[in-house]
Design a protein around this motif. Structure first.
Motif, PDB file in Angstrom:
ATOM      1  N   ARG A  93     -72.708  12.368  -7.205  1.00  0.00           N
ATOM      2  CA  ARG A  93     -72.755  13.065  -5.921  1.00  0.00           C
ATOM      3  C   ARG A  93     -73.054  12.115  -4.784  1.00  0.00           C
ATOM      4  N   GLY A  94     -74.065  11.267  -4.954  1.00  0.00           N
ATOM      5  CA  GLY A  94     -74.398  10.297  -3.937  1.00  0.00           C
ATOM      6  C   GLY A  94     -75.164  10.905  -2.780  1.00  0.00           C
ATOM      7  N   ARG A  95     -75.602  10.040  -1.898  1.00  0.00           N
ATOM      8  CA  ARG A  95     -76.321  10.483  -0.709  1.00  0.00           C
ATOM      9  C   ARG A  95     -75.833   9.692   0.486  1.00  0.00           C
ATOM     10  N   ALA A  96     -76.012  10.250   1.664  1.00  0.00           N
ATOM     11  CA  ALA A  96     -75.656   9.528   2.876  1.00  0.00           C
ATOM     12  C   ALA A  96     -76.579   9.929   4.002  1.00  0.00           C
ATOM     13  N   ARG A  97     -76.850   8.991   4.864  1.00  0.00           N
ATOM     14  CA  ARG A  97     -77.583   9.263   6.081  1.00  0.00           C
ATOM     15  C   ARG A  97     -76.917   8.499   7.212  1.00  0.00           C
ATOM     16  N   PHE A  98     -77.033   9.036   8.405  1.00  0.00           N
ATOM     17  CA  PHE A  98     -76.447   8.332   9.529  1.00  0.00           C
ATOM     18  C   PHE A  98     -77.261   8.588  10.774  1.00  0.00           C
ATOM     19  N   VAL A  99     -77.119   7.696  11.719  1.00  0.00           N
ATOM     20  CA  VAL A  99     -77.920   7.798  12.942  1.00  0.00           C
ATOM     21  C   VAL A  99     -77.139   7.214  14.105  1.00  0.00           C
ATOM     22  N   THR A 118     -80.900  11.585  14.881  1.00  0.00           N
ATOM     23  CA  THR A 118     -81.055  11.212  13.483  1.00  0.00           C
ATOM     24  C   THR A 118     -80.765  12.444  12.643  1.00  0.00           C
ATOM     25  N   VAL A 119     -79.848  12.328  11.716  1.00  0.00           N
ATOM     26  CA  VAL A 119     -79.436  13.486  10.935  1.00  0.00           C
ATOM     27  C   VAL A 119     -79.329  13.098   9.469  1.00  0.00           C
ATOM     28  N   ALA A 120     -79.813  13.936   8.573  1.00  0.00           N
ATOM     29  CA  ALA A 120     -79.664  13.702   7.134  1.00  0.00           C
ATOM     30  C   ALA A 120     -78.597  14.645   6.600  1.00  0.00           C
ATOM     31  N   ILE A 121     -77.744  14.154   5.720  1.00  0.00           N
ATOM     32  CA  ILE A 121     -76.709  14.997   5.126  1.00  0.00           C
ATOM     33  C   ILE A 121     -76.693  14.816   3.622  1.00  0.00           C
ATOM     34  N   LEU A 122     -76.284  15.827   2.927  1.00  0.00           N
ATOM     35  CA  LEU A 122     -76.101  15.775   1.480  1.00  0.00           C
ATOM     36  C   LEU A 122     -74.726  16.330   1.153  1.00  0.00           C
ATOM     37  N   GLY A 152     -74.585   5.392   2.734  1.00  0.00           N
ATOM     38  CA  GLY A 152     -74.173   6.323   1.696  1.00  0.00           C
ATOM     39  C   GLY A 152     -74.137   5.645   0.350  1.00  0.00           C
ATOM     40  N   SER A 153     -74.224   6.438  -0.708  1.00  0.00           N
ATOM     41  CA  SER A 153     -74.136   5.897  -2.067  1.00  0.00           C
ATOM     42  C   SER A 153     -73.226   6.784  -2.902  1.00  0.00           C
ATOM     43  N   GLY A 154     -72.719   6.215  -3.984  1.00  0.00           N
ATOM     44  CA  GLY A 154     -71.841   6.964  -4.875  1.00  0.00           C
ATOM     45  C   GLY A 154     -70.600   7.459  -4.174  1.00  0.00           C
ATOM     46  N   ALA A 155     -70.283   8.747  -4.360  1.00  0.00           N
ATOM     47  CA  ALA A 155     -69.077   9.334  -3.777  1.00  0.00           C
ATOM     48  C   ALA A 155     -69.116   9.343  -2.260  1.00  0.00           C
ATOM     49  N   LEU A 156     -70.302   9.236  -1.672  1.00  0.00           N
ATOM     50  CA  LEU A 156     -70.428   9.253  -0.216  1.00  0.00           C
ATOM     51  C   LEU A 156     -70.454   7.853   0.386  1.00  0.00           C
ATOM     52  N   SER A 157     -70.093   6.850  -0.402  1.00  0.00           N
ATOM     53  CA  SER A 157     -70.084   5.476   0.107  1.00  0.00           C
ATOM     54  C   SER A 157     -68.694   5.014   0.510  1.00  0.00           C
ATOM     55  N   THR A 158     -67.689   5.870   0.399  1.00  0.00           N
ATOM     56  CA  THR A 158     -66.342   5.456   0.799  1.00  0.00           C
ATOM     57  C   THR A 158     -66.260   5.373   2.315  1.00  0.00           C
ATOM     58  N   PRO A 159     -65.435   4.482   2.856  1.00  0.00           N
ATOM     59  CA  PRO A 159     -65.288   4.403   4.313  1.00  0.00           C
ATOM     60  C   PRO A 159     -64.917   5.742   4.945  1.00  0.00           C
ATOM     61  N   ALA A 160     -64.055   6.508   4.289  1.00  0.00           N
ATOM     62  CA  ALA A 160     -63.637   7.795   4.846  1.00  0.00           C
ATOM     63  C   ALA A 160     -64.818   8.759   4.967  1.00  0.00           C
ATOM     64  N   GLU A 192     -78.878  -1.407  -4.997  1.00  0.00           N
ATOM     65  CA  GLU A 192     -77.856  -0.388  -5.273  1.00  0.00           C
ATOM     66  C   GLU A 192     -76.470  -0.950  -4.970  1.00  0.00           C
ATOM     67  N   GLN A 193     -75.699  -1.208  -6.019  1.00  0.00           N
ATOM     68  CA  GLN A 193     -74.379  -1.818  -5.839  1.00  0.00           C
ATOM     69  C   GLN A 193     -73.323  -0.820  -5.378  1.00  0.00           C
ATOM     70  N   ASN A 194     -73.547   0.454  -5.633  1.00  0.00           N
ATOM     71  CA  ASN A 194     -72.586   1.456  -5.186  1.00  0.00           C
ATOM     72  C   ASN A 194     -73.139   2.218  -3.979  1.00  0.00           C
ATOM     73  N   GLY A 195     -73.781   1.472  -3.103  1.00  0.00           N
ATOM     74  CA  GLY A 195     -74.275   2.023  -1.858  1.00  0.00           C
ATOM     75  C   GLY A 195     -74.024   1.016  -0.749  1.00  0.00           C
ATOM     76  N   VAL A 196     -74.003   1.487   0.493  1.00  0.00           N
ATOM     77  CA  VAL A 196     -73.735   0.584   1.606  1.00  0.00           C
ATOM     78  C   VAL A 196     -74.382   1.129   2.871  1.00  0.00           C
TER      79      VAL A 196
END
Length: 225
Positions: free
Chosen positions: A2-8, A13-17, A121-129, A167-171
């Motif tokens: 599933r992964g996680r992502a945050r952005f600001v 500041t907003v958290a998303i799942l 983001g990590s996992g599925a949420l780490s793609t550029p899109a 975390e290698q599958n996070g950015v």
């Protein structure tokens, strides 16, 4: 995964799942590839491409790469991963305006405007899109991304997350937007040639006031959960 992502952004500041992906107007290379399978440069290139696709789709001019903005972005992404924080302000108290100014971006400009969006983001949420779509889903981040006055951009990606540097599958991605008008040095040289050597202290003082105004306007941040 599933992964996680945050952005600001500079405003919120907003958290998303999890966010439903949205197709870009045209395919950008590696846009749907997770971070573990991409180099940091590939992530940066894909994010830049997607941002410009979104801008073009909304009738806004494309932003071009600027090495000074990228330097500020890369340094901040590295710091957030290494030091385990996620904020516009560095742990030493420097704001994003301070960092961009240190890169030399404002030097010589008569006026300027800068903005910043951050995401991780990590996992599925780490793609550029997925990362770019996260910005588009927030009004504050979307405003920066689609602001017509911005002409230049610097993207800095760093593998890892603020919670786990290994975390290698996070950015973590920092995006620095900028606009600068006029060249004070070129203008001053031209006037010296035409009218002799006349000091430009008045212009320099005016630029300083403008800089403080920018800092004041960008300092406020809202947090939503």
């Amino acid at each position: 995964m599933r992964g996680r992502a945050r952005f600001v952004s500079a405003l919120a500041t907003v958290a998303i799942l999890g966010i439903a992906p949205a197709s870009a107007a045209a395919e950008c290379a590696d846009q749907d590839t997770e971070a573990a399978e991409l180099s940091e440069f590939q992530i940066e290139s894909a994010v830049t491409c997607l941002i410009n696709e979104r801008r073009s789709g909304h009738g806004v001019g494309r932003v071009r790469d600027d090495v000074r903005l990228r330097h500020a972005a890369v340094d901040h992404s590295r710091a957030m991963v290494a030091q385990g924080f996620f904020s516009h302000n560095s742990l030493n108290g420097r704001s994003f305006v301070d960092r961009i100014e240190s890169s030399g971006y404002m030097r010589g400009a008569r006026s300027w405007l800068v903005g910043e969006n951050l995401v991780w983001g990590s996992g599925a949420l780490s793609t550029p899109a997925r990362l770019v779509q996260a910005w588009m889903e927030s009004s504050a981040h979307r405003a920066n991304l689609l602001r017509g006055r911005f002409k230049e951009i610097g993207i800095g990606a760093r593998r890892g997350t603020p919670n786990n540097a290994s975390e290698q599958n996070g950015v973590v991605v920092s995006s620095e937007y900028g606009f600068r008008a006029g060249d004070r040095r070129a203008s001053s040289a031209g006037k010296r040639k035409a009218r002799g050597s006349r000091k430009k202290s008045g212009k320099r003082k005016k630029a300083g006031k403008r800089k403080r105004k920018h800092r004041k306007r960008k300092s406020g941040k809202r947090k939503r959960r």
